[in-house]
Design an enzyme around this catalytic site. Structure first.
Site, PDB file in Angstrom:
ATOM      1  N   GLY A 133      -4.010   9.845 -11.854  1.00  0.00           N
ATOM      2  CA  GLY A 133      -5.021  10.235 -12.838  1.00  0.00           C
ATOM      3  C   GLY A 133      -4.404  11.171 -13.869  1.00  0.00           C
ATOM      4  O   GLY A 133      -3.208  11.085 -14.162  1.00  0.00           O
ATOM      5  N   GLU A 134      -5.222  12.056 -14.414  1.00  0.00           N
ATOM      6  CA  GLU A 134      -4.811  13.054 -15.416  1.00  0.00           C
ATOM      7  C   GLU A 134      -4.436  12.436 -16.764  1.00  0.00           C
ATOM      8  O   GLU A 134      -4.073  13.138 -17.695  1.00  0.00           O
ATOM      9  CB  GLU A 134      -3.576  13.867 -14.969  1.00  0.00           C
ATOM     10  CG  GLU A 134      -3.672  14.572 -13.664  1.00  0.00           C
ATOM     11  CD  GLU A 134      -2.365  15.290 -13.288  1.00  0.00           C
ATOM     12  OE1 GLU A 134      -1.378  15.229 -14.065  1.00  0.00           O
ATOM     13  OE2 GLU A 134      -2.333  15.898 -12.217  1.00  0.00           O
ATOM     14  N   GLY A 135      -4.430  11.104 -16.870  1.00  0.00           N
ATOM     15  CA  GLY A 135      -3.884  10.454 -18.054  1.00  0.00           C
ATOM     16  C   GLY A 135      -2.414  10.120 -17.895  1.00  0.00           C
ATOM     17  O   GLY A 135      -1.759   9.669 -18.843  1.00  0.00           O
ATOM     18  N   ILE A 153      -7.625  16.271 -21.633  1.00  0.00           N
ATOM     19  CA  ILE A 153      -8.013  16.240 -20.222  1.00  0.00           C
ATOM     20  C   ILE A 153      -9.420  16.801 -20.110  1.00  0.00           C
ATOM     21  O   ILE A 153      -9.688  17.930 -20.543  1.00  0.00           O
ATOM     22  CB  ILE A 153      -7.078  17.111 -19.355  1.00  0.00           C
ATOM     23  CG1 ILE A 153      -5.618  16.738 -19.562  1.00  0.00           C
ATOM     24  CG2 ILE A 153      -7.469  16.994 -17.873  1.00  0.00           C
ATOM     25  CD1 ILE A 153      -5.231  15.387 -19.091  1.00  0.00           C
TER      26      ILE A 153
END
Length: 356
Positions: free
Chosen positions: A319-321, A65
Site C-alpha cells: 500500500g502507501e502508493g 497519502i
C-alpha cells in the site's frame, strides 16, 4: 445534498484523440519492429492522449497519502494495533517509509493528510491534519460514516488534486494508510461487485489462516447488514463500509479526471477507491493507469472489473502508493523511449520488410 456538494457529478475531461493518433503514428516510425516494446508503447500512447501531446513526459509527479482509522478493528481483524496508523504517519513525514524513499527517488512532491485517525492531538512536521472524525464507526454494527462525513472526505481528495494541479504536477498518485483498511476495501468490493467476502479478502498485514476466516466472516456479516440499504449505489456503499482515506482517494480520482490530470492507481485499496470513482463517474476510468497487480487476494478481481492492465506484477502488498511509485519508473521509461528513439528516416534505416 446541495449542488455544491455534488461537485463529483460535474463533467469529465476527454482524452485528446488527435494526440493519441499522432503518438501511434510515431510508434510506427521508430526503429523497431511494430509493437516490439509491448506495454511500453501502450503506456506512452495512453499518456499522450491524457497530456494532449505527441511527446508525453513525467517531470513533476505528485503523491498524496491519505490516512484514516477504522472502527472495524474492534472485531480483531488486523495483525497490528490501531496505534500503528499514527506511527506510520510520522514515518512518512520523516522519510523512513517506502513511499517516502520512492518519492525522494522520483523527486516527487509528497503530501501526507490525516483524514481522521484515533488518538490524542499531535503535531508532526510534514503531516496535515484535516479531522473529519476520529476514525470511522465499526461497520460490522452500523454505517462507517454519515453521508456528510463521506462528502467531507471526498472534498479532501478534491482539494489535494487542485493543489497538485496548481503546482504543475503532471501525474498524480494517491496512497493510503489505515490499520483495518483492507477489511474495509474487501467489504466495499463485495457490495459493489455483489460477491462474497471469501472471493475478495486476503491476509492484509499478514494475519493467520484462522484470523483470515474470522475476517471473512466479519465482512460477510457487514455485507448482509448493509446491502439492502446501499442498493448498489457507490456513494451509499462508501458511507456504509468505506474509510475516510478511501473516500478521499475516490474524490481525488474523480477530480483528476475533471481537470485532466493522469492518475497512477496503486494496489487493492486504491483500486477499490478507483472502482468507487468509476461507479460514480464512469468516464473517470480513462484517466487511470494501473501501477501493479498486488499479492492481495481480491486485487486481480477488481482490476478485471476495471478492465485494467497493471504495469508491474511484483507480489507487492504494502500500500502507501508504493506500487504506483515503483511503476513511475516504467512510465518515465516509456516516455523517454517514445520521444528519444530515432525514426527510420532519422536513422537512415529502411523500415520496409523483405517480401517473402
Amino acid at each position: 445534498m446541495t449542488e455544491h456538494e455534488q461537485w463529483f457529478l460535474a463533467a469529465i475531461q476527454q482524452p485528446d484523440l488527435d494526440a493519441k493518433q499522432q503518438a501511434e503514428q510515431r510508434q510506427l516510425q521508430l526503429t523497431k519492429p511494430t509493437g516490439a516494446l509491448g506495454d511500453l508503447e501502450r503506456i506512452a500512447i495512453d499518456l499522450a492522449a491524457l497530456q494532449g501531446t505527441v511527446h508525453p513526459q513525467i517531470q513533476q509527479p505528485w503523491i498524496t497519502i491519505f490516512a484514516g482509522d477504522h472502527g472495524v478493528v474492534a472485531e480483531n481483524i488486523s495483525a497490528y494495533p490501531q496505534a500503528v496508523t499514527r506511527q506510520m504517519l510520522q514515518n512518512f513525514a520523516t522519510g523512513g517509509a517506502a513511499i517516502s524513499v520512492i518519492a525522494k527517488h522520483h523527486q516527487a512532491h509528497l503530501l501526507v493528510i490525516d483524514c481522521g485517525t484515533v488518538g490524542d492531538a499531535y503535531e508532526y512536521a510534514g503531516v496535515e491534519r484535516h479531522y473529519i472524525r476520529a476514525g470511522t464507526a465499526n461497520f460490522a454494527e452500523q454505517a462507517a460514516m454519515t453521508e456528510q462525513e463521506c462528502l467531507a472526505a471526498l472534498q479532501l481528495g478534491k482539494a489535494s488534486v487542485e493543489r497538485a494541479k496548481a503546482q504543475a504536477a503532471d501525474i498524480f498518485i494517491a496512497g493510503e494508510m489505515g490499520i483495518g483498511n483492507t477489511c474495509s476495501a474487501s467489504a466495499l468490493a463485495g457490495l459493489l461487485l455483489n460477491e462474497d467476502a471469501a472471493q475478495l479478502t486476503g491476509v492484509g498485514t499478514g494475519i493467520t489462516n484462522q484470523q483470515l476466516q474470522h475476517k471473512i466472516n466479519v465482512i460477510d456479516q457487514a455485507i448482509k447488514l448493509h446491502q439492502t440499504e446501499v442498493k448498489n449505489d457507490a456513494l451509499n456503499t462508501l458511507s456504509a463500509v468505506g474509510g475516510l482515506e478511501i473516500a478521499a482517494m475516490t474524490g481525488a480520482y474523480i477530480r483528476c479526471a475533471q481537470i485532466g490530470l493522469p492518475v497512477v492507481v496503486d494496489g487493492f485499496i486504491s483500486s477499490v477507491a478507483a472502482l468507487c470513482a468509476v461507479r460514480i463517474q464512469p468516464q473517470s476510468r480513462a484517466w487511470m493507469l494501473f501501477g501493479h497487480q498486488s499479492a492481495e487476494y481480491g486485487h486481480q478481481r477488481v482490476l478485471q472489473e476495471l478492465n485494467a492492465q497493471p504495469i508491474l506484477k511484483m507480489n507487492l502488498r504494502l500500500g502507501e502508493g508504493s506500487g504506483a511509485g515503483a511503476a513511475l519508473s516504467m512510465i518515465q521509461l516509456a516516455c523517454v523511449l517514445h520521444s528519444q528513439m530515432a525514426t527510420f528516416a532519422e536513422a537512415a534505416v529502411t523500415g520496409d520488410k523483405v517480401a517473402p
